[in-house]
Scaffold this active site. Structure first.
Site, short mmCIF file in Angstrom:
data_model
loop_
_atom_site.label_atom_id
_atom_site.label_comp_id
_atom_site.label_asym_id
_atom_site.label_seq_id
_atom_site.Cartn_x
_atom_site.Cartn_y
_atom_site.Cartn_z
N GLY A 165 0.79 -1.23 0.00
CA GLY A 165 0.00 0.00 0.00
C GLY A 165 0.81 1.27 0.00
O GLY A 165 0.29 2.34 0.33
N TRP A 179 2.12 2.91 -2.62
CA TRP A 179 1.67 3.83 -3.68
C TRP A 179 0.34 4.46 -3.31
O TRP A 179 0.08 5.62 -3.66
CB TRP A 179 1.59 3.08 -5.01
CG TRP A 179 2.93 2.90 -5.66
CD1 TRP A 179 4.14 2.90 -5.04
CD2 TRP A 179 3.18 2.70 -7.05
NE1 TRP A 179 5.14 2.70 -5.94
CE2 TRP A 179 4.59 2.57 -7.19
CE3 TRP A 179 2.39 2.60 -8.17
CZ2 TRP A 179 5.20 2.35 -8.42
CZ3 TRP A 179 2.99 2.37 -9.41
CH2 TRP A 179 4.38 2.26 -9.53
N ASP A 217 -5.18 -6.19 -4.29
CA ASP A 217 -4.06 -7.11 -4.45
C ASP A 217 -4.55 -8.51 -4.11
O ASP A 217 -5.61 -8.68 -3.48
CB ASP A 217 -2.89 -6.70 -3.56
CG ASP A 217 -1.58 -7.27 -4.05
OD1 ASP A 217 -1.52 -8.50 -4.28
OD2 ASP A 217 -0.62 -6.51 -4.24
N ASP A 245 -7.82 -11.05 -7.19
CA ASP A 245 -6.84 -11.30 -8.25
C ASP A 245 -7.24 -10.47 -9.48
O ASP A 245 -8.39 -10.54 -9.94
CB ASP A 245 -6.81 -12.79 -8.60
CG ASP A 245 -5.67 -13.12 -9.55
OD1 ASP A 245 -4.94 -12.20 -9.95
OD2 ASP A 245 -5.53 -14.31 -9.90
N ASP A 293 2.12 -1.90 -9.96
CA ASP A 293 3.49 -2.16 -9.52
C ASP A 293 3.63 -3.61 -9.10
O ASP A 293 4.39 -3.94 -8.19
CB ASP A 293 3.84 -1.22 -8.36
CG ASP A 293 5.32 -1.29 -8.00
OD1 ASP A 293 6.12 -1.61 -8.89
OD2 ASP A 293 5.66 -1.04 -6.83
N LYS A 320 4.88 -1.29 -14.20
CA LYS A 320 6.25 -1.81 -14.12
C LYS A 320 6.41 -2.94 -15.12
O LYS A 320 5.54 -3.81 -15.24
CB LYS A 320 6.55 -2.30 -12.71
CG LYS A 320 7.95 -2.88 -12.54
CD LYS A 320 8.28 -3.12 -11.09
CE LYS A 320 7.44 -4.23 -10.49
NZ LYS A 320 7.83 -4.53 -9.11
#
Length: 850
Positions: free
Chosen positions: A58, A60, A78, A94, A119, A159
């Site tokens: 957490g 970000w 997440d 998911d 990320d 990313k």
């Protein structure tokens, strides 16, 4: 006990790790999104809705809650649980499942996200290739959610690992975003293979190809085709490096090919691009190359027991050796060609083309491309319906071709018209054609049909008509009817009216002309006189053809009267200017002595002179003065008969010492030069009179259109020389005029001075009272008077104190006491107070109406 040394694996406990601990961030990755946000325009400060995919733990989301505006919607998800964060909605799901999409839709309702961040990374450690592919799949899933929930113009940050799928992902990003850039923030470790891709300005397409978000299609390995042998043959000058390596089993890198293989093969360009040398040896069939189906397809070839190819030519069988001998005896088989076949890598385009032509000749010699005998193609006859369909299809194709040509022609005409407009070629090109009625154009086909082409070739100048029955000579062709005088007069009147309208529109746009019209107060409408024709019963109805002809004749008869009336009106308008108030008497006095000078005046000026004389007599009688017609006989000012637009002397209408003399001011270089020469004695009255007679003084402009007269007066005028002293004097005069303050400034200074005088009077009265007070000593009196003097000299400050208005929102929301950085009086305001004040004003307005 000794101190336990903590391991610093991969430098995890670095500078950013300690900063994250100090600032309370859950991970050092917070600085990555902070640095990306600063580099790309601070997009988080402009985002009302933010989605963080793979948000655990957490960090970000923490940065987003600090940088985003107040009351922003921040959602983090997440596959692992996330500890609660203030002002952040978190849930466990998911991102590759539909459950995550449903949860996001439930929280966002109908809103769209401004920023989507990702990320996430898979569990790594098994195999690098597998981990990189799993990461790319995860990025593609996050992009799929971003495409669904992002608003137009939104931002997507993800990313990515550097791998072979990186270029595929970048290509997909570019299909959905206008700007895509890859960056590596300073807080990212150098040993890490991660990079961050920032996608800006989401396009929000209406239709999306599902293959762009399918991992099987995006990451599909495209098999590499054969080498670009065509480029090697037709553009051999460009050398290309072999970055892909070499073929398996090719250890020598020197390929040889039999000439017969090159001739019989169906891909000669590939052979030329891959082969180094061609040999004159018989070709041999490799093991497993010959099968029964191939034997059936190649009827013209036969193989012997050794496997060598045999050629059947004219019912005769030839072997490879015989075929090579036949090819070597071709006329195209030159020594130069034989040298070229020894080293194909050094050849150019010209040599390769010669080899291909030689191959075609060899194939014709060996009858390789000869069609099979006995095979006849039977043509089926079409029935009536098929013939009709075929004919209709042909007609449709011809119609399509015709429409295509017509469309191309219209586009070309439009392009030419646009080009003409861009080049200011706005003159109508069809005027000459319409005037000659298309008869002046020569057409070779018409001349051939009339049978007069031979006469034209002999040099006879004649005109060929379309029918061929009429023969017009050169003299008859030159007599062209350009219209009657009435049409010419009508055209002139139309041009005159258009020019008048142009002048009116131009004058209406200038403020100076508006002021001049108000001062002059002169009617600008022209009166063209009264015609003698009687407008009787048909004045309100339509005129017949005879009436039109008669009206035209009457207009022609009254043309001179109309000109005289227009000239009289123009003269009255010109001489109504106050400039001629004093000059008319001089012209009247000189009328008897110099009768020719009176003839130089415009028509209508004589009546105006008599009128001015009557005014002078009336003025003299009223004031008890004596008036004589010869009073101004020796006046130094000479009237010019030609009216000029740019006068050298400006007459200022205002208060003057005498009612008879205008207030004259010198505002131009020529006028100042003339005054300077008169003052210094360089010129005199007689020389100025002589200068008044020049080639521009006796121009006859009667009957010419007004626009022509204006143009003549603008350009054809006497340019009088000017002196440097006159220019400097005029500049000094204008500088003095510009230095004077305006009326409002003078009034303000006067009011300020009056206030100072009043304060001075008050101080005098107070000083007298202080001096008369016997209870005070001299020192006290002097001190009190000094205080009064200082108070008088001290500038008066405004008694109104400033109040600082502070909005009770943002960082000042719910604050107790004085806000930080605010000094003096202040007032806290918010939206509720504004609404209350608006409601109070609305209630007062309603009460006032009642």
């Amino acid at each position: 006990m000794g101190k336990i040394q903590k391991k610093h694996g991969k430098g995890r406990l670095d500078h950013y790790y300690r900063l994250a601990k100090e600032k309370g961030y859950r991970a050092r990755s917070s600085f990555k999104i902070i640095q990306i946000n600063q580099k790309y325009g601070k997009f988080l400060e402009k985002s009302k809705v933010v989605i963080d995919l793979c948000a655990a733990p957490g960090s970000w989301c923490q940065v987003a809650s600090q940088l985003c505006p107040v009351n922003s919607l921040i959602i983090g998800c997440d596959i692992v649980p996330i500890k609660p964060l203030p002002n952040v909605i978190t849930f466990q799901s998911d991102i590759t499942t539909d459950h995550c999409r449903q949860q996001l839709r439930q929280y966002m309702k109908t809103w769209k996200a401004d920023t989507v961040m990702h990320d996430g990374a898979p569990n790594v450690g098994m195999a690098w290739a597998q981990d990189a592919f799993t990461q790319s799949e995860l990025v593609l899933q996050s992009l799929k959610l971003a495409v669904e929930f992002l608003n137009k113009g939104g931002t997507f940050v993800t990313k990515v690992f550097r791998s072979k799928d990186y270029n595929n992902l970048m290509w997909v990003f570019q299909q959905f975003f206008e700007k895509v850039e890859a960056t590596k923030p300073p807080s990212s470790r150098n040993v890490s293979a991660e990079i961050f891709v920032v996608c800006l300005k989401f396009k929000a397409p209406k239709k999306i190809d599902p293959r762009l978000l399918d991992a099987k299609y995006v990451f599909e390995e495209v098999s590499q085709g054969n080498n670009n042998n065509e480029a090697k043959v037709f553009n051999p000058e460009v050398k290309r490096r072999k970055r892909e390596g070499y073929e398996e089993g090719e250890y020598l890198q020197h390929k040889r090919l039999s000439i017969l293989d090159f001739i019989t093969d169906s891909t000669p360009i590939d052979n030329l691009g891959e082969t180094n040398e061609m040999t004159w040896t018989p070709r041999s069939i490799k093991e497993g190359e010959v099968d029964e189906e191939e034997e059936k397809e190649k009827d013209k070839e036969a193989r012997d027991e050794r496997g060598n190819v045999q050629y059947v030519l004219d019912d005769k069988v030839y072997s490879d050796e015989d075929a090579l001998k036949m090819v070597s005896k071709l006329p195209q088989t030159t020594p130069e060609l034989l040298e070229c076949l020894k080293d194909l890598k050094v050849l150019g385009r010209k040599e390769f083309r010669a080899i291909l032509k030689w191959r075609l000749s060899a194939r014709d010699l060996l009858q390789i491309d000869k069609p099979e005998a006995g095979v006849e193609v039977e043509e089926e006859e079409l029935d009536e319906d098929q013939l009709i369909d075929k004919e209709l299809s042909e007609l449709g194709e011809r119609e399509k071709a015709r429409k295509k040509r017509e469309r191309r022609r219209r586009n070309e005409m439009k392009q030419r018209e646009i080009q003409r407009m861009q080049m200011n070629m706005t003159t109508p090109t069809e005027l000459g054609i319409e005037a000659a009625k298309m008869e002046s154009l020569f057409n070779l086909k018409q001349a051939e049909r009339t049978g007069k082409l031979s006469e034209l070739q002999k040099g006879k100048r004649s005109h060929v008509s379309e029918t061929g029955d009429e023969h017009v000579t050169l003299e008859e062709a030159e007599r062209v009817d350009y219209g009657s005088d009435d049409e010419a007069n009508g055209l002139e009147d139309e041009l005159e009216s258009m020019y008048t309208e142009y002048l009116e529109n131009k004058a209406a746009r200038t403020a100076k002309s508006v002021v001049q019209r108000k001062k002059a107060n002169v009617e600008t409408e022209e009166w063209f006189g009264i015609s003698d024709k009687k407008d009787g019963d048909e004045s309100d109805g339509e005129m017949s053809a005879d009436d039109v002809d008669m009206a035209t004749i009457d207009d022609g008869e009254d043309e001179d009267d109309g000109k005289t009336a227009r000239t009289l009106n123009n003269g009255n308008m010109f001489f109504s200017n106050p400039i001629f108030d004093n000059l008319v008497n001089a012209a009247v006095a000189k009328t008897e002595a110099k009768p020719k000078a009176l003839d130089l005046l415009e028509p209508g000026a004589k009546d105006l002179i008599e009128l001015e004389k009557a005014k002078k007599r009336k003025y003299a009688k009223k004031n008890g003065l004596e008036y004589s017609d010869s009073e101004d006989e020796e006046d130094d000012i000479v009237m010019e008969t030609q009216k000029q637009d740019d006068s050298d002397i400006e007459y200022v209408h205002g208060e003057s010492d005498s009612d008879d003399e205008p207030n004259i001011d010198l505002v131009t270089d020529q006028a100042m030069t003339m005054a300077h020469q008169l003052a210094t004695g360089q010129t005199n009255k007689h020389k100025l009179q002589d200068d008044g007679y020049n080639r521009y003084s006796f121009r006859d402009l009667d009957g010419l259109p007004q626009w022509f007269q204006d143009d003549e007066n603008k350009h054809n005028k006497l340019n009088k020389p000017i002196t440097k002293e006159a220019v400097e004097a005029l500049k000094q005069k204008m500088k003095t005029l510009n230095a004077r303050p305006i009326k409002k400034v003078l009034e303000a200074k006067g009011r300020k001075k009056m206030r100072a005088l009043r304060r001075l009077e008050q101080m005098k009265k107070k000083s007298e009272l202080i001096n008369e007070d016997g209870a005070r000593s001299e020192k006290e009196k002097a001190d009190d008077i000094s205080k009064l003097m200082r108070k008088l000299a001290k500038p008066q400050k405004s008694k109104k104190k400033t109040v600082t208005v502070v909005y009770a929102g943002g960082k000042n929301k719910g604050i107790a006491g004085r806000p930080r950085g605010v000094t003096g009086k202040y007032k806290m305001v918010d939206g509720t107070m504004k609404k209350e004040q608006r409601a109070i004003r609305r209630i007062k307005k309603k009460m006032g109406k009642k």
